[in-house]
Write a protein that holds these residues in place. Structure first.
Motif, PDB file in Angstrom:
ATOM      1  N   VAL A  73       0.628  -1.164  -0.022  1.00 33.08           N
ATOM      2  CA  VAL A  73       0.112  -0.049   0.104  1.00 33.08           C
ATOM      3  C   VAL A  73       0.892   1.188  -0.003  1.00 33.08           C
ATOM      4  O   VAL A  73       0.620   2.338  -0.594  1.00 33.08           O
ATOM      5  CB  VAL A  73      -0.927  -0.032   1.191  1.00 33.08           C
ATOM      6  N   GLN A  74       1.737   1.028   0.772  1.00 38.81           N
ATOM      7  CA  GLN A  74       3.059   2.435   0.773  1.00 38.81           C
ATOM      8  C   GLN A  74       3.488   2.610  -0.204  1.00 38.81           C
ATOM      9  O   GLN A  74       3.530   3.946  -0.674  1.00 38.81           O
ATOM     10  CB  GLN A  74       3.967   2.218   1.892  1.00 38.81           C
ATOM     11  N   LYS A  75       4.032   1.601  -1.117  1.00 41.85           N
ATOM     12  CA  LYS A  75       4.685   1.779  -2.405  1.00 41.85           C
ATOM     13  C   LYS A  75       3.591   2.506  -3.536  1.00 41.85           C
ATOM     14  O   LYS A  75       4.081   3.236  -4.257  1.00 41.85           O
ATOM     15  CB  LYS A  75       5.248   0.464  -2.814  1.00 41.85           C
ATOM     16  N   ILE A  76       2.402   2.054  -3.336  1.00 40.30           N
ATOM     17  CA  ILE A  76       1.481   2.373  -4.338  1.00 40.30           C
ATOM     18  C   ILE A  76       1.498   3.823  -4.175  1.00 40.30           C
ATOM     19  O   ILE A  76       1.326   4.756  -5.201  1.00 40.30           O
ATOM     20  CB  ILE A  76       0.228   1.491  -4.439  1.00 40.30           C
ATOM     21  N   LYS A  77       1.215   4.266  -2.750  1.00 38.28           N
ATOM     22  CA  LYS A  77       0.743   5.611  -2.580  1.00 38.28           C
ATOM     23  C   LYS A  77       2.037   6.493  -2.734  1.00 38.28           C
ATOM     24  O   LYS A  77       1.808   7.656  -3.121  1.00 38.28           O
ATOM     25  CB  LYS A  77       0.481   5.550  -1.249  1.00 38.28           C
ATOM     26  N   THR A  78       3.256   5.969  -2.854  1.00 35.26           N
ATOM     27  CA  THR A  78       4.303   6.666  -2.945  1.00 35.26           C
ATOM     28  C   THR A  78       4.433   7.009  -4.568  1.00 35.26           C
ATOM     29  O   THR A  78       4.801   8.128  -5.056  1.00 35.26           O
ATOM     30  CB  THR A  78       5.756   5.986  -2.635  1.00 35.26           C
ATOM     31  N   LEU A  79       4.180   6.100  -5.431  1.00 32.23           N
ATOM     32  CA  LEU A  79       4.241   6.098  -6.611  1.00 32.23           C
ATOM     33  C   LEU A  79       2.974   6.938  -7.098  1.00 32.23           C
ATOM     34  O   LEU A  79       3.389   7.601  -8.340  1.00 32.23           O
ATOM     35  CB  LEU A  79       4.411   4.894  -7.400  1.00 32.23           C
ATOM     36  N   LYS A  80       2.066   6.946  -6.732  1.00 33.60           N
ATOM     37  CA  LYS A  80       0.803   7.462  -7.243  1.00 33.60           C
ATOM     38  C   LYS A  80      -0.014   7.905  -6.150  1.00 33.60           C
ATOM     39  O   LYS A  80      -0.932   7.375  -5.868  1.00 33.60           O
ATOM     40  CB  LYS A  80       0.210   6.575  -8.079  1.00 33.60           C
ATOM     41  N   PRO A  81       0.428   9.123  -5.330  1.00 33.00           N
ATOM     42  CA  PRO A  81      -0.244   9.557  -4.283  1.00 33.00           C
ATOM     43  C   PRO A  81      -1.892   9.824  -4.378  1.00 33.00           C
ATOM     44  O   PRO A  81      -2.772   9.639  -3.507  1.00 33.00           O
ATOM     45  CB  PRO A  81       0.124  10.888  -3.864  1.00 33.00           C
ATOM     46  N   THR A  82      -2.206  10.106  -5.912  1.00 32.17           N
ATOM     47  CA  THR A  82      -3.695  10.602  -5.972  1.00 32.17           C
ATOM     48  C   THR A  82      -4.506   9.220  -6.298  1.00 32.17           C
ATOM     49  O   THR A  82      -5.736   9.375  -6.474  1.00 32.17           O
ATOM     50  CB  THR A  82      -3.879  11.289  -7.302  1.00 32.17           C
ATOM     51  N   MET A  83      -3.886   8.085  -6.386  1.00 34.22           N
ATOM     52  CA  MET A  83      -4.764   7.044  -6.381  1.00 34.22           C
ATOM     53  C   MET A  83      -5.488   6.463  -5.187  1.00 34.22           C
ATOM     54  O   MET A  83      -4.631   6.435  -4.126  1.00 34.22           O
ATOM     55  CB  MET A  83      -4.090   5.779  -6.966  1.00 34.22           C
ATOM     56  N   LEU A  84      -6.630   6.049  -5.411  1.00 33.67           N
ATOM     57  CA  LEU A  84      -7.335   5.506  -4.152  1.00 33.67           C
ATOM     58  C   LEU A  84      -7.214   4.240  -3.923  1.00 33.67           C
ATOM     59  O   LEU A  84      -7.383   3.435  -4.887  1.00 33.67           O
ATOM     60  CB  LEU A  84      -9.018   5.987  -4.167  1.00 33.67           C
ATOM     61  N   VAL A  85      -6.749   3.724  -2.777  1.00 37.66           N
ATOM     62  CA  VAL A  85      -6.431   2.572  -2.484  1.00 37.66           C
ATOM     63  C   VAL A  85      -7.178   1.985  -1.345  1.00 37.66           C
ATOM     64  O   VAL A  85      -7.445   2.308  -0.336  1.00 37.66           O
ATOM     65  CB  VAL A  85      -4.819   2.250  -1.896  1.00 37.66           C
ATOM     66  N   GLU A  86      -7.606   0.737  -1.805  1.00 36.69           N
ATOM     67  CA  GLU A  86      -8.744  -0.158  -0.980  1.00 36.69           C
ATOM     68  C   GLU A  86      -7.996  -1.277  -0.504  1.00 36.69           C
ATOM     69  O   GLU A  86      -7.594  -1.996  -1.502  1.00 36.69           O
ATOM     70  CB  GLU A  86     -10.016  -0.297  -1.511  1.00 36.69           C
ATOM     71  N   ALA A  87      -7.733  -1.550   0.906  1.00 35.51           N
ATOM     72  CA  ALA A  87      -6.974  -2.744   1.317  1.00 35.51           C
ATOM     73  C   ALA A  87      -8.195  -3.658   1.718  1.00 35.51           C
ATOM     74  O   ALA A  87      -8.774  -3.487   2.727  1.00 35.51           O
ATOM     75  CB  ALA A  87      -5.941  -2.407   2.296  1.00 35.51           C
ATOM     76  N   LEU A  88      -8.182  -4.996   1.109  1.00 37.91           N
ATOM     77  CA  LEU A  88      -9.255  -5.880   1.543  1.00 37.91           C
ATOM     78  C   LEU A  88      -8.305  -6.833   2.283  1.00 37.91           C
ATOM     79  O   LEU A  88      -7.991  -7.918   1.835  1.00 37.91           O
ATOM     80  CB  LEU A  88      -9.849  -6.483   0.399  1.00 37.91           C
ATOM     81  N   VAL A  89      -8.490  -6.805   3.624  1.00 41.64           N
ATOM     82  CA  VAL A  89      -7.558  -7.471   4.265  1.00 41.64           C
ATOM     83  C   VAL A  89      -8.328  -8.668   5.012  1.00 41.64           C
ATOM     84  O   VAL A  89      -9.405  -8.927   5.473  1.00 41.64           O
ATOM     85  CB  VAL A  89      -6.844  -6.652   5.377  1.00 41.64           C
ATOM     86  N   PRO A  90      -7.320  -9.904   5.331  1.00 40.44           N
ATOM     87  CA  PRO A  90      -7.785 -10.804   6.215  1.00 40.44           C
ATOM     88  C   PRO A  90      -7.969 -10.633   7.606  1.00 40.44           C
ATOM     89  O   PRO A  90      -7.522  -9.284   7.989  1.00 40.44           O
ATOM     90  CB  PRO A  90      -6.559 -11.794   6.334  1.00 40.44           C
ATOM     91  N   ASP A  91      -8.272 -11.487   8.432  1.00 40.53           N
ATOM     92  CA  ASP A  91      -8.665 -10.923   9.888  1.00 40.53           C
ATOM     93  C   ASP A  91      -7.433 -11.081  10.702  1.00 40.53           C
ATOM     94  O   ASP A  91      -7.374 -10.631  11.949  1.00 40.53           O
ATOM     95  CB  ASP A  91      -9.714 -11.925  10.477  1.00 40.53           C
ATOM     96  N   PHE A  92      -6.383 -11.468  10.113  1.00 40.48           N
ATOM     97  CA  PHE A  92      -5.164 -11.552  11.017  1.00 40.48           C
ATOM     98  C   PHE A  92      -5.332 -12.055  12.461  1.00 40.48           C
ATOM     99  O   PHE A  92      -4.796 -11.832  13.323  1.00 40.48           O
ATOM    100  CB  PHE A  92      -4.484 -10.267  11.195  1.00 40.48           C
ATOM    101  N   ARG A  93      -6.103 -13.163  12.398  1.00 40.28           N
ATOM    102  CA  ARG A  93      -6.805 -13.592  13.663  1.00 40.28           C
ATOM    103  C   ARG A  93      -6.996 -12.711  14.816  1.00 40.28           C
ATOM    104  O   ARG A  93      -6.638 -12.792  15.777  1.00 40.28           O
ATOM    105  CB  ARG A  93      -5.620 -14.705  14.120  1.00 40.28           C
ATOM    106  N   GLY A  94      -7.277 -11.392  14.446  1.00 38.16           N
ATOM    107  CA  GLY A  94      -7.712 -10.388  15.316  1.00 38.16           C
ATOM    108  C   GLY A  94      -6.471  -9.752  16.144  1.00 38.16           C
ATOM    109  O   GLY A  94      -6.755  -9.084  16.813  1.00 38.16           O
ATOM    110  N   ASP A  95      -5.416 -10.033  15.518  1.00 41.73           N
ATOM    111  CA  ASP A  95      -4.055  -9.527  16.198  1.00 41.73           C
ATOM    112  C   ASP A  95      -4.106  -7.922  15.801  1.00 41.73           C
ATOM    113  O   ASP A  95      -3.986  -7.529  14.868  1.00 41.73           O
ATOM    114  CB  ASP A  95      -2.922 -10.178  15.407  1.00 41.73           C
ATOM    115  N   THR A  96      -3.975  -7.201  16.948  1.00 36.77           N
ATOM    116  CA  THR A  96      -4.125  -5.772  16.834  1.00 36.77           C
ATOM    117  C   THR A  96      -2.900  -5.114  16.133  1.00 36.77           C
ATOM    118  O   THR A  96      -3.105  -4.234  15.616  1.00 36.77           O
ATOM    119  CB  THR A  96      -4.131  -4.786  18.346  1.00 36.77           C
ATOM    120  N   ALA A  97      -1.757  -5.779  16.408  1.00 40.98           N
ATOM    121  CA  ALA A  97      -0.604  -5.118  15.822  1.00 40.98           C
ATOM    122  C   ALA A  97      -0.731  -5.214  14.335  1.00 40.98           C
ATOM    123  O   ALA A  97      -0.309  -4.212  13.548  1.00 40.98           O
ATOM    124  CB  ALA A  97       0.781  -5.799  16.327  1.00 40.98           C
ATOM    125  N   CYS A  98      -1.012  -6.212  13.689  1.00 46.69           N
ATOM    126  CA  CYS A  98      -1.161  -6.323  12.220  1.00 46.69           C
ATOM    127  C   CYS A  98      -2.511  -5.531  11.676  1.00 46.69           C
ATOM    128  O   CYS A  98      -2.217  -4.888  10.623  1.00 46.69           O
ATOM    129  CB  CYS A  98      -1.785  -7.985  12.028  1.00 46.69           C
TER     130      CYS A  98
END
Lengths: 297, 126
Positions: A203-228
């Motif tokens: 996500v960071q790299k996409i935003k760096t290369l193209k800051p105006t692009m809207l990025v949606e991250a469709l993420v797993p549950d990471f087993r609920g791990d808050t740090a993740c």
């Protein structure tokens, strides 16, 4: 004339803990869509468009009252013929072919293809609005879980993720000239950070290369791990998405049993806390899994 | 077995012979219906179920990464004849709906002549 209810992904937008659920039903009762406005470049414009374009609760209530919500399908040995509106045509056409070619050229993978999503033809060809969408998949093509609705390969020990993937994917997407991109991944319960670092880096790299692009991250549950969850929430994304997939009663039937309703809702709540103010959170539900109108309401 | 003393040839025939050894397996569906089949030695019960159109889900395609092929061994003598489950299988079984003391994952039960006559029940829900 009854409302057409297709077992598609529906998008429930949770904004500011609002109790109003906005759906995009494919109802034949709703007026035909006019040509959409050009994609806006900022998150604020997106929020305004969502507020304008979302159908009202009335459409949904009409669907609920309709007795045709449920369809009898019989059993595997004695199947009943499905109604016409439930059938999808085989993907094809100009836009579909163009997207497929582009994906292979840029060496990108999509969950659409890997999971064998039945909506692929419709999304890639633009559907009703004419806007083609595809969802890019990272962290490999092999998942550590086996959900019943998904055809992605499963393994206890998938191959390690490609460390060059965040850069390659970001460059490929930036070169494509899109305004909005959805990035999703497989579950990686085998990795120490469950893939959250790799995801955030992409996500960071996409935003760096193209800051105006809207990025949606469709993420797993990471087993609920808050740090993740935090790591991805602060990566610079515009929309944090995590799918609850189905109603609470059917979670253990439809999803892998390591996933559950409370964990997923908690992930969404956490994301709301960690992500910068104004970040949209989003979830999706597949209808037609055996839920009742009341439970999906 | 050929008398030529050619070991690869003998092994090939041995393998061919082994793969045609069939055992009796009974699947008991959720509504109590019993389905009797002959299953080749070496096949796992998930593969067997699928080949006979038994409605047993295998979301992870037999990679021991889910619990959808959960089966209940109906007779304790047969349960005891099965090799102990690995840690991986136990981890997945722990997630299964309606776990019993005689539960196993279908993809981890390999057909052998020792379990000829085994009866396997599909759990009420997955």
């Amino acid at each position: 004339m009854h409302s057409r209810l297709t077992p598609l992904l529906r998008h429930l937008n949770h904004r500011n803990h609002s109790s109003l659920l906005h759906l995009r039903p494919k109802s034949t009762l709703s007026p035909p869509q006019s040509h959409p406005q050009p994609h806006s470049q900022t998150l604020d414009s997106l929020r305004r468009r969502l507020a304008e374009d979302s159908p009202s609760l009335d459409d949904f209530i009409r669907l609920q009252r309709n007795e045709d919500y449920s369809v009898e399908v019989g059993t595997k040995k004695n199947p009943l013929p499905k109604p016409k509106w439930m059938k999808e045509s085989i993907p094809g056409g100009e836009k579909y072919t163009r997207i497929k070619k582009k994906l292979r050229e840029l060496k990108l993978h999509t969950v659409c293809e890997e999971a064998r999503c039945p909506n692929l033809g419709e999304c890639w060809s633009g559907g009703e609005t004419g806007t083609a969408t595809a969802t890019i998949m990272i962290l490999g093509d092999t998942c550590t879980r086996g959900c019943r609705f998904c055809n992605v390969k499963t393994s206890r020990t998938p191959p390690p993720p490609d460390p060059n993937e965040p850069t390659n994917v970001a460059e490929a997407i930036a070169s494509w000239g899109l305004d909005y991109i959805v990035i999703t991944s497989v579950d990686r319960d085998d990795l120490p950070d469950q893939g959250s670092g790799h995801f955030a880096e992409t996500v960071q790299k996409i935003k760096t290369l193209k800051p105006t692009m809207l990025v949606e991250a469709l993420v797993p549950d990471f087993r609920g791990d808050t740090a993740c969850v935090e790591k991805v929430s602060v990566s610079g994304l515009d929309v944090f998405a995590h799918n609850i997939e189905t109603v609470e009663e059917l979670q253990s039937v439809v999803r892998d049993r390591r996933a559950n309703f409370k964990q997923s809702i908690d992930v969404l709540k956490l994301a709301k806390e960690y992500a910068p103010a104004g970040t949209l959170t989003k979830t999706s539900v597949m209808l037609g899994c055996g839920e009742t109108p009341r439970s999906s309401g | 077995m050929p008398k030529t003393g050619n070991w690869p040839e003998r092994r090939g025939i041995l393998v061919l012979w082994m793969s045609t050894v069939l055992i009796n397996v009974t699947f008991v569906e959720t509504d109590g219906t019993e389905e009797h089949f002959k299953v080749p030695v070496g096949t796992n019960m998930l593969e067997a179920a699928h080949s006979k159109d038994i409605e047993l889900e295998g979301a992870c395609e037999g990679s021991c990464a889910c619990s959808t092929c959960h089966l209940i061994v109906m007779d304790v003598e047969y349960y005891n004849k099965l090799p102990d489950p690995t840690d991986e299988e136990i981890d997945m079984l722990d997630l299964a709906f309606g776990l019993t003391e005689m539960s196993r994952l279908g993809c981890q039960i390999k057909a052998t002549s020792e379990i000829d006559g085994i009866r396997l029940a599909l759990p009420v829900a997955t």
